[in-house]
Design a protein around this motif. Structure first.
Motif, PDB file in Angstrom:
ATOM      1  N   ARG A  83       0.867  -1.171   0.000  1.00  0.00           N
ATOM      2  CA  ARG A  83       0.000   0.000   0.000  1.00  0.00           C
ATOM      3  C   ARG A  83       0.909   1.228   0.000  1.00  0.00           C
ATOM      4  N   ILE A  84       0.392   2.331  -0.547  1.00  0.00           N
ATOM      5  CA  ILE A  84       1.210   3.535  -0.610  1.00  0.00           C
ATOM      6  C   ILE A  84       0.500   4.711   0.037  1.00  0.00           C
ATOM      7  N   GLY A  85       1.301   5.605   0.592  1.00  0.00           N
ATOM      8  CA  GLY A  85       0.794   6.832   1.180  1.00  0.00           C
ATOM      9  C   GLY A  85       1.539   8.008   0.589  1.00  0.00           C
ATOM     10  N   SER A  86       1.299   9.189   1.149  1.00  0.00           N
ATOM     11  CA  SER A  86       2.000  10.360   0.634  1.00  0.00           C
ATOM     12  C   SER A  86       2.653  11.117   1.778  1.00  0.00           C
ATOM     13  N   LYS A  87       3.715  11.826   1.435  1.00  0.00           N
ATOM     14  CA  LYS A  87       4.484  12.585   2.408  1.00  0.00           C
ATOM     15  C   LYS A  87       4.767  13.944   1.776  1.00  0.00           C
ATOM     16  N   THR A  88       4.556  15.012   2.527  1.00  0.00           N
ATOM     17  CA  THR A  88       4.822  16.348   2.017  1.00  0.00           C
ATOM     18  C   THR A  88       6.203  16.798   2.463  1.00  0.00           C
ATOM     19  N   LEU A  89       7.011  17.220   1.512  1.00  0.00           N
ATOM     20  CA  LEU A  89       8.366  17.706   1.793  1.00  0.00           C
ATOM     21  C   LEU A  89       8.308  19.156   2.280  1.00  0.00           C
ATOM     22  N   PRO A  90       9.378  19.643   2.928  1.00  0.00           N
ATOM     23  CA  PRO A  90       9.391  21.028   3.415  1.00  0.00           C
ATOM     24  C   PRO A  90       9.159  22.078   2.322  1.00  0.00           C
ATOM     25  N   ASP A  91       9.565  21.780   1.077  1.00  0.00           N
ATOM     26  CA  ASP A  91       9.366  22.743  -0.021  1.00  0.00           C
ATOM     27  C   ASP A  91       7.961  22.681  -0.618  1.00  0.00           C
ATOM     28  N   GLY A  92       7.079  21.826  -0.069  1.00  0.00           N
ATOM     29  CA  GLY A  92       5.682  21.756  -0.513  1.00  0.00           C
ATOM     30  C   GLY A  92       5.396  20.649  -1.514  1.00  0.00           C
ATOM     31  N   LYS A  93       6.416  19.955  -2.012  1.00  0.00           N
ATOM     32  CA  LYS A  93       6.208  18.864  -2.966  1.00  0.00           C
ATOM     33  C   LYS A  93       5.687  17.627  -2.245  1.00  0.00           C
ATOM     34  N   LYS A  94       4.856  16.841  -2.953  1.00  0.00           N
ATOM     35  CA  LYS A  94       4.329  15.601  -2.389  1.00  0.00           C
ATOM     36  C   LYS A  94       5.074  14.411  -2.966  1.00  0.00           C
TER      37      LYS A  94
END
Length: 109
Positions: A83-94
């Protein structure tokens, strides 16, 4: 239009249907139909008339679509369907990440 977590070029594992247990590369994502076209899976026979591209005509095999609910993405690190999820980086990219090992599925940059 529905957003999908699977992208073109991903390796997916089929978890249900007549192609269950097989893996392949995603050739096309059809978000409006909630389906993907996977390389060398769900092959259909299409009868074609003679034309410029195929002067003889005949029966052509092509890939059919597989519903999104029947496929799981294969993590490159775990080498298993996950299964996959998402993570937001400090620069706003997912980023898409594996739920099991936490490894990023997208190439950063």
């Amino acid at each position: 239009m529905l957003r999908t977590k699977i992208k073109k070029g991903d390796i997916v594992h089929v978890v249900a249907g007549k192609e269950k247990g097989k893996e392949g590369k995603v050739l096309q994502v059809l978000p409006d139909k909630q389906a993907v076209v996977v390389e060398k899976l769900n092959l259909l026979k299409k009868h074609t008339r003679p034309n410029q591209k195929n002067p003889k005509g005949g029966i052509v095999e092509r890939e059919g679509r597989v519903h999104l609910s029947n496929v799981m993405i294969v993590c490159a690190n775990c080498v298993k369907p996950r299964r996959i999820g998402s993570k937001t980086l400090p620069d706003g990219k997912k980023l898409r990440v594996c739920k099991s090992c936490g490894e990023a599925l997208d190439k950063e940059g």
